[in-house]
Every structure is written in structure tokens, then in C-alpha cells.
Design a protein around this motif. Structure first.
Motif, PDB file in Angstrom:
ATOM      1  N   ALA A  60       0.826  -1.207   0.000  1.00 37.56           N
ATOM      2  CA  ALA A  60       0.000   0.000   0.000  1.00 37.56           C
ATOM      3  C   ALA A  60       0.860   1.257   0.000  1.00 37.56           C
ATOM      4  CB  ALA A  60      -0.936  -0.006   1.203  1.00 37.56           C
ATOM      5  N   ASP A  61       1.921   1.225   0.762  1.00 36.24           N
ATOM      6  CA  ASP A  61       2.831   2.380   0.782  1.00 36.24           C
ATOM      7  C   ASP A  61       3.536   2.541  -0.561  1.00 36.24           C
ATOM      8  OD1 ASP A  61       2.498   3.224   3.547  1.00 36.24           O
ATOM      9  OD2 ASP A  61       3.495   1.354   4.076  1.00 36.24           O
ATOM     10  N   GLU A  69      -4.094   8.148  -4.312  1.00 37.59           N
ATOM     11  CA  GLU A  69      -4.954   7.304  -3.480  1.00 37.59           C
ATOM     12  C   GLU A  69      -4.474   5.850  -3.450  1.00 37.59           C
ATOM     13  OE1 GLU A  69      -6.489   8.971  -6.163  1.00 37.59           O
ATOM     14  OE2 GLU A  69      -6.967  10.783  -5.032  1.00 37.59           O
ATOM     15  N   GLY A  70      -3.209   5.627  -3.743  1.00 38.36           N
ATOM     16  CA  GLY A  70      -2.683   4.266  -3.819  1.00 38.36           C
ATOM     17  C   GLY A  70      -2.835   3.484  -2.527  1.00 38.36           C
ATOM     18  N   TYR A  71      -2.525   4.108  -1.402  1.00 37.93           N
ATOM     19  CA  TYR A  71      -2.651   3.440  -0.101  1.00 37.93           C
ATOM     20  C   TYR A  71      -4.108   3.133   0.183  1.00 37.93           C
ATOM     21  CZ  TYR A  71      -2.319   2.644   4.961  1.00 37.93           C
ATOM     22  OH  TYR A  71      -2.401   2.086   6.222  1.00 37.93           O
ATOM     23  N   PHE A  72      -4.968   4.142   0.003  1.00 37.68           N
ATOM     24  CA  PHE A  72      -6.381   4.006   0.332  1.00 37.68           C
ATOM     25  C   PHE A  72      -7.034   2.900  -0.498  1.00 37.68           C
ATOM     26  CE2 PHE A  72     -10.848   4.944   0.236  1.00 37.68           C
ATOM     27  CZ  PHE A  72     -11.133   5.426   1.500  1.00 37.68           C
ATOM     28  N   PHE A  73      -6.842   2.939  -1.816  1.00 37.58           N
ATOM     29  CA  PHE A  73      -7.473   1.949  -2.683  1.00 37.58           C
ATOM     30  C   PHE A  73      -6.955   0.537  -2.411  1.00 37.58           C
ATOM     31  CE2 PHE A  73      -9.047   5.030  -6.094  1.00 37.58           C
ATOM     32  CZ  PHE A  73     -10.377   4.710  -5.862  1.00 37.58           C
ATOM     33  N   SER A  74      -5.699   0.414  -2.041  1.00 42.18           N
ATOM     34  CA  SER A  74      -5.136  -0.919  -1.795  1.00 42.18           C
ATOM     35  C   SER A  74      -5.918  -1.640  -0.701  1.00 42.18           C
ATOM     36  CB  SER A  74      -3.655  -0.809  -1.399  1.00 42.18           C
ATOM     37  OG  SER A  74      -2.870  -0.321  -2.475  1.00 42.18           O
ATOM     38  N   LEU A 107      -8.286   2.030   6.816  1.00 42.89           N
ATOM     39  CA  LEU A 107      -8.836   3.271   6.284  1.00 42.89           C
ATOM     40  C   LEU A 107      -9.122   4.252   7.412  1.00 42.89           C
ATOM     41  CD1 LEU A 107     -11.368   2.065   3.551  1.00 42.89           C
ATOM     42  CD2 LEU A 107      -8.887   2.371   3.407  1.00 42.89           C
ATOM     43  N   ASP A 108      -9.481   3.731   8.573  1.00 45.86           N
ATOM     44  CA  ASP A 108      -9.783   4.574   9.731  1.00 45.86           C
ATOM     45  C   ASP A 108      -8.531   5.108  10.422  1.00 45.86           C
ATOM     46  OD1 ASP A 108     -12.535   4.695   9.710  1.00 45.86           O
ATOM     47  OD2 ASP A 108     -12.800   2.881  10.901  1.00 45.86           O
ATOM     48  N   SER A 109      -7.369   4.703   9.978  1.00 41.07           N
ATOM     49  CA  SER A 109      -6.117   5.085  10.638  1.00 41.07           C
ATOM     50  C   SER A 109      -5.611   6.440  10.144  1.00 41.07           C
ATOM     51  CB  SER A 109      -5.056   4.027  10.358  1.00 41.07           C
ATOM     52  OG  SER A 109      -4.682   4.044   8.980  1.00 41.07           O
ATOM     53  N   ASP A 110      -4.585   6.950  10.821  1.00 39.45           N
ATOM     54  CA  ASP A 110      -3.952   8.200  10.381  1.00 39.45           C
ATOM     55  C   ASP A 110      -3.369   8.034   8.979  1.00 39.45           C
ATOM     56  OD1 ASP A 110      -4.602   9.416  12.760  1.00 39.45           O
ATOM     57  OD2 ASP A 110      -2.643   9.047  13.688  1.00 39.45           O
ATOM     58  N   ALA A 111      -2.806   6.879   8.704  1.00 33.90           N
ATOM     59  CA  ALA A 111      -2.251   6.634   7.370  1.00 33.90           C
ATOM     60  C   ALA A 111      -3.345   6.629   6.320  1.00 33.90           C
ATOM     61  CB  ALA A 111      -1.504   5.295   7.350  1.00 33.90           C
ATOM     62  N   PRO A 355       0.236  -4.415  -7.363  1.00 33.49           N
ATOM     63  CA  PRO A 355      -0.841  -5.070  -6.604  1.00 33.49           C
ATOM     64  C   PRO A 355      -2.169  -4.330  -6.623  1.00 33.49           C
ATOM     65  CG  PRO A 355       1.212  -5.142  -5.375  1.00 33.49           C
ATOM     66  CD  PRO A 355       1.450  -4.248  -6.555  1.00 33.49           C
ATOM     67  N   VAL A 356      -2.159  -2.999  -6.691  1.00 34.77           N
ATOM     68  CA  VAL A 356      -3.438  -2.283  -6.699  1.00 34.77           C
ATOM     69  C   VAL A 356      -4.196  -2.593  -7.991  1.00 34.77           C
ATOM     70  CG1 VAL A 356      -2.614  -0.134  -7.770  1.00 34.77           C
ATOM     71  CG2 VAL A 356      -4.534  -0.075  -6.144  1.00 34.77           C
ATOM     72  N   GLY A 357      -3.484  -2.884  -9.078  1.00 32.24           N
ATOM     73  CA  GLY A 357      -4.139  -3.319 -10.304  1.00 32.24           C
ATOM     74  C   GLY A 357      -4.810  -4.671 -10.115  1.00 32.24           C
ATOM     75  N   ASP A 358      -4.126  -5.587  -9.416  1.00 25.28           N
ATOM     76  CA  ASP A 358      -4.717  -6.881  -9.081  1.00 25.28           C
ATOM     77  C   ASP A 358      -5.967  -6.683  -8.224  1.00 25.28           C
ATOM     78  OD1 ASP A 358      -2.369  -9.404  -9.317  1.00 25.28           O
ATOM     79  OD2 ASP A 358      -1.830  -7.350  -9.718  1.00 25.28           O
ATOM     80  N   ALA A 359      -5.926  -5.675  -7.347  1.00 20.53           N
ATOM     81  CA  ALA A 359      -7.061  -5.424  -6.447  1.00 20.53           C
ATOM     82  C   ALA A 359      -8.281  -4.945  -7.224  1.00 20.53           C
ATOM     83  CB  ALA A 359      -6.666  -4.400  -5.388  1.00 20.53           C
TER      84      ALA A 359
END
Length: 424
Positions: A60-61, A69-74, A107-111, A355-359
């Protein structure tokens, strides 16, 4: 040297035949609409196993370095795919619920909130609140009556609804901002769909808001295509760009929650205006036929004008609107072009490089069909004809060369020697 060359040519011909055969079979992969629930779930589990392993190793990072939005979408897509799996089959439901809650916690985290502004209305913007609330609603639906997510779902959906009402009563725009001074209609469609889903779970009723929003959105459609635009002015909500596939495939996915018939009609228009014109590649153009531009941060790189990300999400739209030909064609394209490898219970595409593409693909393939069937016919099976022609053009020459080289040469002692004529 001749023997080495002969063996090398034969081995290459065998390898090329095997690879071509595998890709040929993959291009005929059954679409989700042609599979049972059990088959869809069995297909999803190895994909989710790879995604969980990738997330645990920090994917995700890494995806965040590629787009905002790479982290969020992952995490969001991982959780949403588990929601679809759990809704299709009761056997993995407890695991699905646990994994979806794990994703929601990220998603609810600071990150998860990093990069989004708390000063927006609603806080952190409609993109963040819309997708997070949609996933929370999916988790609550999967958990059933008494789900611990319900109080937070009611509060977040209420905050979203209040923000929409303030915007509509103020400037008249139906589109909230995702980032300061920036608005994408697709984000607002997700947000309002999350409110509508929450209504069915919490007992709230935002029907009048949904109707007002749809009317305001219809008055701001792209005049060229009749679809909702890609971007709008953050204040007035008037279009600042034409309709584009990257956002349209998201709009279509969530418009089915608000007005299934309207979504199906838009899908039919979208399929006609954004269909690939590249022979053998039934993907999705980023821009309508007749408009050609370069890719940008929203679309990512384009290949012959086609968007790989939009094509992956459009597969889920095809399933949602029960467009079996389009779903089958896009599935076949993904399986043939993505070079998937399954090993030790994990399935990845392009070596797991993105991996986000796989997701996105896993989410689309697990999509449950909607309640409305779109009109018109999707791509014909003839999209594969260029692939057949390529096979016929590439393989036979190599096998002809291999056959020539494989012929045994006569031994020196067996060669005929031409007689000489003596002179007298």
C-alpha cells in the motif's frame, strides 16, 4: 554447431507453441456471469491471498508513491472484494468479515486519512468519506442485525447527507469536493450511494435527497456524450472536462445503487462511445471515440488510447449490468494480457508488480450481478480473430524451420558420389 542450432530452434518452437496455447486458452476464460457463486469465490481466494501477502509486505505504501490514493485503494478494494465473497458464499463469511474489518481499520487510521484535508465538508472530503462509508456499509450488511458498525455507519452517512444538502441548498451543485478546490463527480456518486446503502441498514430515509441530487447531476452532464463529466467546477458543479472512462467506470458502478435503470442506460451509451477501436483488444478507451489525448495522473499511462485501469473496473460494471458478452470479453483480455501466475495458492498478474491493479481486477471479478440488464449487445466473439491470425502467422514458420533442421543428414559413407568420365 548445427546440432546446437537444431535443438535450440526446436525448443524455441515448443516454448512458443506452449505460451501461445496458454494465452489462447486464457482468452476464452469464462466471465463471472457464466460462473456459479462457488466458482467465483474459488477464483477470488487465490487473488485475495496474494493481495493480503502484498499488503503485509508494504504494497500500500509503494502504491501511494505511484498515485495519490494508492494506499487508500489498496485496502479499500481488498475489503470490498471480501465483502463480495462473503455475500456470495456462507462458507468463508466469518473470514470475509474479519478481513473486511481489518481493511476498514486501515482506512480509519492516520495513514488512511493522510493526504485528505480535515477542513473539507464533510471532513477529509467526499472521496475519503464516500469510499470508507461504502465499505463500512458492506461490513455491516455482512455482519447482519446488531452489527457493531451500525452506529458509526449511521453517523458517517448522516454527515455525508448533511454535506450534500448544504451544497445543494447553497450553490445548487450536487458535487462535493474531494481535495481543496477540486471536485470529481465520481466521488460524489460513491458518497451518495454510501448514504443510500446505509439507509437500508439503519432505517434512515434520504430518498428526497437522492432525487434532488440526481436531478441536479442530470443538469450538469457532459453535452458531448450525455454522461456525467470527469471534473467540475468546485463551486457551481458545471463541467470542466468531458466524460472520461477513468471516472465513468466508477460512476456506473455506484449509480446502480441510486437508480439502476439510469445506470444501465448510461452503461449502454458508455459501451458504445468508449469501446476500443484496436483490433483484438476489447478494452476501454480513456476518451470517447474521436477524441485522443495523452494520459495524465488520473488515467495513468494509456496504451493505444486504452486505459488498463478503466478496463479492469468496466469488467465489474459489465457484471453489474448483466452484460455477459462484455464481461466475457474483458475477462478474456485480462487473463490473456495480464500473464497471470498462480503459485502456492496465490494468483498475481504481471509478476505482482502492481498489486493495486490486481485489487481492482479482483473486485470486478467478484462483483454480484445487479437487478437490471443493459440493452444492446456487447463485443462479439470475433474480437479474438486477430489473435487467431497472429497464431497462424507466427507458429507455422518456426515449425517449418524446425522440421527442416530436424531431418537427419546422410552419413558420409552413404552419400552418392557422382562418377567421373575418363578422357581418351
Amino acid at each position: 554447431m548445427r546440432r546446437v542450432l537444431r535443438v535450440s530452434i526446436i525448443l524455441f518452437a515448443l516454448l512458443l507453441t506452449a505460451l501461445t496455447g496458454v494465452q489462447f486458452v486464457r482468452s476464452h476464460s469464462a466471465g463471472p456471469l457464466d460462473r456459479t457463486d462457488a466458482e467465483v469465490v474459488a477464483d477470488a481466494l487465490p487473488r485475495l491471498a496474494f493481495l493480503r501477502e502484498a499488503l503485509d509486505s508494504g504494497s500500500a505504501d509503494r502504491m501511494q508513491q505511484l498515485f495519490p490514493e494508492g494506499y487508500f485503494f489498496s485496502y479499500a478494494l481488498y475489503g470490498l472484494t471480501w465483502v463480495e465473497v462473503g455475500a456470495r458464499d456462507t462458507a468463508p463469511r466469518e473470514r470475509a468479515l474479519a478481513e473486511a474489518r481489518w481493511a476498514l481499520a486501515h482506512l480509519d487510521s492516520d495513514a488512511g486519512r493522510a493526504g485528505f484535508s480535515a477542513s473539507l465538508d464533510p471532513p477529509y472530503g467526499v472521496f475519503y468519506q464516500g469510499w470508507a462509508t461504502w465499505l463500512r456499509g458492506g461490513v455491516a450488511a455482512l455482519a447482519g442485525p446488531g452489527a457493531p458498525e451500525l452506529p458509526r455507519l449511521r453517523a458517517d452517512a448522516g454527515a455525508l447527507a448533511a454535506a450534500f444538502e448544504r451544497k445543494l441548498s447553497g450553490s445548487g451543485s450536487p458535487f462535493l469536493t474531494a481535495y481543496p478546490g477540486q471536485a470529481w463527480p465520481c466521488d460524489s456518486v460513491v458518497g451518495l450511494a454510501a448514504v443510500h446503502r446505509a439507509d437500508g441498514l439503519t432505517g434512515a430515509d434520504h430518498g428526497p435527497l437522492v432525487r434532488s441530487w440526481l436531478a441536479a447531476a442530470d443538469s450538469r452532464r457532459d453535452p458531448g456524450t450525455g454522461l456525467l463529466p470527469h471534473t467540475v467546477d468546485a463551486g457551481s458543479g458545471q463541467p470542466t472536462d468531458l466524460a472520461r472512462a477513468t471516472s465513468q467506470v466508477i460512476i456506473l458502478r455506484f449509480l446502480a445503487e441510486l437508480d439502476p435503470a439510469r445506470g444501465a442506460a448510461d452503461w449502454t451509451v458508455f459501451r458504445q462511445r468508449f469501446a476500443s477501436t484496436v483490433p483484438g483488444i476489447p478494452g476501454v478507451r480513456e476518451y470517447p471515440v474521436g477524441t485522443d489525448r495523452a494520459g495524465d495522473v488520473d488515467s495513468g499511462p494509456l496504451v493505444l488510447g486504452l486505459s488498463t485501469s478503466a478496463s479492469a473496473v468496466a469488467l465489474g460494471d459489465a457484471v453489474l449490468y448483466r452484460d455477459a458478452p462484455a464481461a466475457a470479453a474483458l475477462t478474456g483480455l485480462a487473463e490473456a494480457a495480464g500473464l497471470p501466475v498462480q503459485w502456492q495458492g496465490r494468483r498475481r498478474y504481471l509478476g505482482g508488480a502492481l498489486p493495486v491493479g490486481d485489487a481492482f481486477l479482483a473486485w470486478s471479478l467478484a462483483t454480484r450481478p445487479g437487478v437490471v440488464t443493459a440493452e444492446g449487445d456487447g463485443p462479439s466473439w470475433t474480437w479474438r480473430l486477430p489473435w487467431y491470425a497472429l497464431v497462424l502467422a507466427v507458429l507455422p514458420p518456426w515449425w517449418i524451420v524446425a522440421a527442416i533442421l530436424a531431418r537427419p543428414r546422410p552419413k558420409l559413407s552413404e552419400r552418392r558420389v557422382a562418377p567421373t568420365t575418363a578422357s581418351h
